[in-house]
Design a protein around this motif. Sequence first.
Motif, short mmCIF file in Angstrom:
data_model
loop_
_atom_site.label_atom_id
_atom_site.label_comp_id
_atom_site.label_asym_id
_atom_site.label_seq_id
_atom_site.Cartn_x
_atom_site.Cartn_y
_atom_site.Cartn_z
N SER A 17 0.73 -1.24 0.10
CA SER A 17 -0.21 -0.01 -0.02
C SER A 17 0.88 1.17 0.08
CB SER A 17 -1.12 0.09 1.30
OG SER A 17 -0.16 0.02 2.30
N GLU A 48 -0.02 -5.79 5.30
CA GLU A 48 -0.98 -4.66 4.83
C GLU A 48 -0.64 -3.36 5.41
OE1 GLU A 48 -4.78 -5.96 6.06
OE2 GLU A 48 -4.42 -8.19 5.36
N SER A 53 2.84 3.12 6.20
CA SER A 53 1.65 3.49 5.84
C SER A 53 0.77 3.68 7.05
CB SER A 53 1.03 2.37 5.04
OG SER A 53 0.84 1.08 5.61
#
Length: 90
Positions: A17, A48, A53
């Motif tokens: 991401s 993830e 992020s």
Amino acid sequence: MKQNDPAYGPVVFRDKSAGYAFLTRSTATSDRTIDWDDGNTYPVIDVEISSESHPFYTGKARTVDTEGRVAQFERRYGQANGSAPQGPGA
């Protein structure tokens, strides 16, 4: 190293991401590999979220309005002076 200890070696963790990957050491394993900048091939584990992020580390975290939440709680469940609401059975 004891016989039952897992192997500890270099692994790349990749945060898709954020488009970020980092090489570290871990006991985590993967069947997938990645060619790294140093010319070596390492196991890669896709995650993830990472420090690149996560809202806390990127500075995009929402600040919680605690005073507003307390006032909302008091309006909903009690008096401003802290006494419990009087209802049936009290």
